[in-house]
Motif scaffolding. Structure first.
Motif, mmCIF file in Angstrom:
data_model
loop_
_atom_site.group_PDB
_atom_site.id
_atom_site.type_symbol
_atom_site.label_atom_id
_atom_site.label_comp_id
_atom_site.label_asym_id
_atom_site.label_seq_id
_atom_site.Cartn_x
_atom_site.Cartn_y
_atom_site.Cartn_z
ATOM 1 N N SER A 166 0.829 -1.213 0.000
ATOM 2 C CA SER A 166 0.000 0.000 0.000
ATOM 3 C C SER A 166 0.857 1.255 0.000
ATOM 4 O O SER A 166 0.569 2.222 -0.725
ATOM 5 N N ALA A 167 1.915 1.249 0.809
ATOM 6 C CA ALA A 167 2.804 2.414 0.857
ATOM 7 C C ALA A 167 3.531 2.596 -0.465
ATOM 8 O O ALA A 167 3.741 3.724 -0.928
ATOM 9 N N LEU A 168 3.919 1.485 -1.091
ATOM 10 C CA LEU A 168 4.589 1.560 -2.391
ATOM 11 C C LEU A 168 3.649 2.137 -3.444
ATOM 12 O O LEU A 168 4.044 3.008 -4.235
ATOM 13 N N ALA A 169 2.393 1.672 -3.442
ATOM 14 C CA ALA A 169 1.415 2.173 -4.411
ATOM 15 C C ALA A 169 1.178 3.668 -4.222
ATOM 16 O O ALA A 169 1.091 4.427 -5.200
ATOM 17 N N ALA A 170 1.091 4.099 -2.974
ATOM 18 C CA ALA A 170 0.866 5.519 -2.695
ATOM 19 C C ALA A 170 2.056 6.353 -3.135
ATOM 20 O O ALA A 170 1.897 7.440 -3.723
ATOM 21 N N ARG A 171 3.257 5.883 -2.874
ATOM 22 C CA ARG A 171 4.447 6.637 -3.254
ATOM 23 C C ARG A 171 4.577 6.720 -4.771
ATOM 24 O O ARG A 171 4.914 7.770 -5.324
ATOM 25 N N ASN A 172 4.291 5.611 -5.455
ATOM 26 C CA ASN A 172 4.361 5.636 -6.909
ATOM 27 C C ASN A 172 3.282 6.541 -7.507
ATOM 28 O O ASN A 172 3.514 7.229 -8.497
ATOM 29 N N ALA A 173 2.098 6.527 -6.897
ATOM 30 C CA ALA A 173 1.023 7.392 -7.399
ATOM 31 C C ALA A 173 1.422 8.857 -7.309
ATOM 32 O O ALA A 173 1.114 9.655 -8.202
ATOM 33 N N ALA A 174 2.129 9.221 -6.256
ATOM 34 C CA ALA A 174 2.576 10.605 -6.090
ATOM 35 C C ALA A 174 3.619 10.980 -7.138
ATOM 36 O O ALA A 174 3.727 12.150 -7.527
ATOM 37 N N ASP A 175 4.395 9.989 -7.601
ATOM 38 C CA ASP A 175 5.455 10.270 -8.572
ATOM 39 C C ASP A 175 4.982 10.132 -10.023
ATOM 40 O O ASP A 175 5.659 10.608 -10.943
ATOM 41 N N ARG A 176 3.844 9.489 -10.220
ATOM 42 C CA ARG A 176 3.420 9.149 -11.581
ATOM 43 C C ARG A 176 3.179 10.388 -12.432
ATOM 44 O O ARG A 176 3.559 10.432 -13.605
ATOM 45 N N ALA A 177 2.552 11.395 -11.875
ATOM 46 C CA ALA A 177 2.247 12.598 -12.647
ATOM 47 C C ALA A 177 3.510 13.294 -13.140
ATOM 48 O O ALA A 177 3.550 13.825 -14.253
ATOM 49 N N ALA A 178 4.558 13.252 -12.298
ATOM 50 C CA ALA A 178 5.818 13.891 -12.683
ATOM 51 C C ALA A 178 6.605 13.035 -13.666
ATOM 52 O O ALA A 178 7.535 13.521 -14.319
ATOM 53 N N GLY A 179 6.259 11.745 -13.758
ATOM 54 C CA GLY A 179 7.006 10.848 -14.631
ATOM 55 C C GLY A 179 8.436 10.661 -14.182
ATOM 56 O O GLY A 179 9.331 10.405 -14.992
ATOM 57 N N MET A 180 8.647 10.760 -12.877
ATOM 58 C CA MET A 180 10.005 10.780 -12.329
ATOM 59 C C MET A 180 9.976 10.278 -10.892
ATOM 60 O O MET A 180 9.072 10.617 -10.126
ATOM 61 N N VAL A 181 10.938 9.456 -10.526
ATOM 62 C CA VAL A 181 11.053 8.958 -9.159
ATOM 63 C C VAL A 181 12.294 9.559 -8.510
ATOM 64 O O VAL A 181 13.394 9.471 -9.061
ATOM 65 N N ILE A 182 12.108 10.170 -7.355
ATOM 66 C CA ILE A 182 13.234 10.631 -6.535
ATOM 67 C C ILE A 182 13.179 9.820 -5.250
ATOM 68 O O ILE A 182 12.337 10.065 -4.382
ATOM 69 N N ALA A 183 14.040 8.813 -5.173
ATOM 70 C CA ALA A 183 14.036 7.871 -4.054
ATOM 71 C C ALA A 183 15.102 8.302 -3.042
ATOM 72 O O ALA A 183 16.282 7.965 -3.172
ATOM 73 N N ASP A 184 14.674 9.046 -2.043
ATOM 74 C CA ASP A 184 15.580 9.606 -1.033
ATOM 75 C C ASP A 184 15.781 8.609 0.101
ATOM 76 O O ASP A 184 14.850 8.304 0.842
ATOM 77 N N ARG A 185 16.980 8.095 0.225
ATOM 78 C CA ARG A 185 17.370 7.152 1.274
ATOM 79 C C ARG A 185 16.463 5.918 1.327
ATOM 80 O O ARG A 185 16.259 5.326 2.372
ATOM 81 N N GLU A 186 15.987 5.499 0.168
ATOM 82 C CA GLU A 186 15.138 4.311 0.124
ATOM 83 C C GLU A 186 15.955 3.027 -0.003
ATOM 84 O O GLU A 186 15.492 1.962 0.395
ATOM 85 N N PHE A 187 17.146 3.134 -0.583
ATOM 86 C CA PHE A 187 17.971 1.932 -0.746
ATOM 87 C C PHE A 187 19.287 2.046 0.005
ATOM 88 O O PHE A 187 19.626 1.218 0.833
ATOM 89 N N GLU A 188 20.040 3.087 -0.275
ATOM 90 C CA GLU A 188 21.302 3.319 0.418
ATOM 91 C C GLU A 188 21.155 4.512 1.360
ATOM 92 O O GLU A 188 20.492 5.495 1.027
ATOM 93 N N HIS A 189 21.766 4.425 2.520
ATOM 94 C CA HIS A 189 21.711 5.519 3.483
ATOM 95 C C HIS A 189 22.358 6.765 2.885
ATOM 96 O O HIS A 189 23.449 6.706 2.312
ATOM 97 N N ASP A 190 21.661 7.889 3.000
ATOM 98 C CA ASP A 190 22.181 9.191 2.572
ATOM 99 C C ASP A 190 22.488 9.265 1.089
ATOM 100 O O ASP A 190 23.360 10.030 0.661
ATOM 101 N N VAL A 191 21.775 8.467 0.285
ATOM 102 C CA VAL A 191 21.907 8.519 -1.172
ATOM 103 C C VAL A 191 20.525 8.705 -1.778
ATOM 104 O O VAL A 191 19.547 8.107 -1.326
#
Length: 261
Positions: free
Chosen positions: A174-199
């Motif tokens: 559910s959280a993934l779907a919500a986050r992707n929905a927020a990014d869909r309109a921009a056509g761009m994903v900015i993944a802040d510290r989602e995989f690597e710390h401070d990246v």
């Protein structure tokens, strides 16, 4: 000197050759004898290749066959136009931002790096050809899933444990779907510290002729080097992804109908 990488390729070739040959799916002992390695080495290498999805146990569990990751790599390698068009665009991103840039495709529940340009200033786990990372907690992974509905995400990731990743990674579908929905309109994903710390991963989907997402183009930037440049970096990655779509399409049109050598 033969490297571990070379031995891994030899092992993958041996699995494929046996699978399509008369002997069928090979076991550890057969592969060890064929390659002149001990079974402990073969076991470790098969485990590593299995983690990448390049090999898997056959349906009866008696031998090995090539896995889905192999076919994803083959398909990506076969799309020479996409990879060739991506290389100068990736180099351009690295030259401008001095950060690693790469192209990914999806293989089941992971994002697979099929082309990359390194940076002397920094490195990224994902920015190496053959690297696999989770789709749910990385910029390229989320970009590859950007068009998925929550139901489609649940079907794909229903058995996945949302463990690991960075401190700001999502922890359920559910959280993934919500986050992707927020990014869909921009056509761009900015993944802040989602995989690597401070990246921060800046990732944009690359669409094929049908409009479906076929790849993701990404750049990774340490947070301390952003310095208010996020909007410009995002725009450049999105622009490169759009340019890649145009270049790959143009190349495909130019080569359509050309006789195969």
């Amino acid at each position: 000197m033969t490297s571990t990488f070379d031995r891994g390729l030899d092992l993958l070739d041996a699995v494929l050759a046996a699978e399509v040959g008369a002997t069928g799916y090979p076991g550890n002992a057969q592969l060890a004898e064929q390659l002149g390695l001990d079974q402990a080495q073969i076991s470790r290498m098969l485990k590593d290749l299995g983690a990448l999805g390049l090999v898997e146990r056959d349906g009866q569990g008696r031998g090995w066959r090539v896995g889905p990751g192999y076919f994803t790599l083959a398909a990506a390698a076969g799309d020479a136009g996409l990879l060739e068009a991506a290389r100068p665009l990736l180099r351009g991103l690295v030259s401008r931002w001095h950060e690693p840039a790469w192209l990914s495709v999806r293989s089941g529940e992971v994002a697979l790096t099929v082309e990359a340009q390194p940076s002397h200033w920094s490195s990224s786990v994902a920015a190496a050809p053959g690297a696999v990372t989770p789709v749910w907690c990385t910029g390229p992974g989320r970009a590859l899933l950007l068009d998925h509905s929550e139901q489609e995400l649940a079907e794909l990731l229903g058995e996945v444990e949302f463990i690991g990743g960075g401190p700001l990674a999502v922890r359920d579908v559910s959280a993934l779907a919500a986050r992707n929905a927020a990014d869909r309109a921009a056509g761009m994903v900015i993944a802040d510290r989602e995989f690597e710390h401070d990246v921060v991963d800046f990732s944009a989907p690359v669409r094929g002729g049908s409009g479906a997402v076929v790849a993701a183009l990404s750049i990774a930037v340490p947070r301390f080097r952003l310095s208010g440049r996020s909007a410009d970096i995002a725009a450049s990655v999105r622009g490169a992804a759009q340019a890649l779509e145009v270049r790959a399409s143009s190349r495909a049109e130019r080569t359509a109908g050309r006789p195969t050598p």
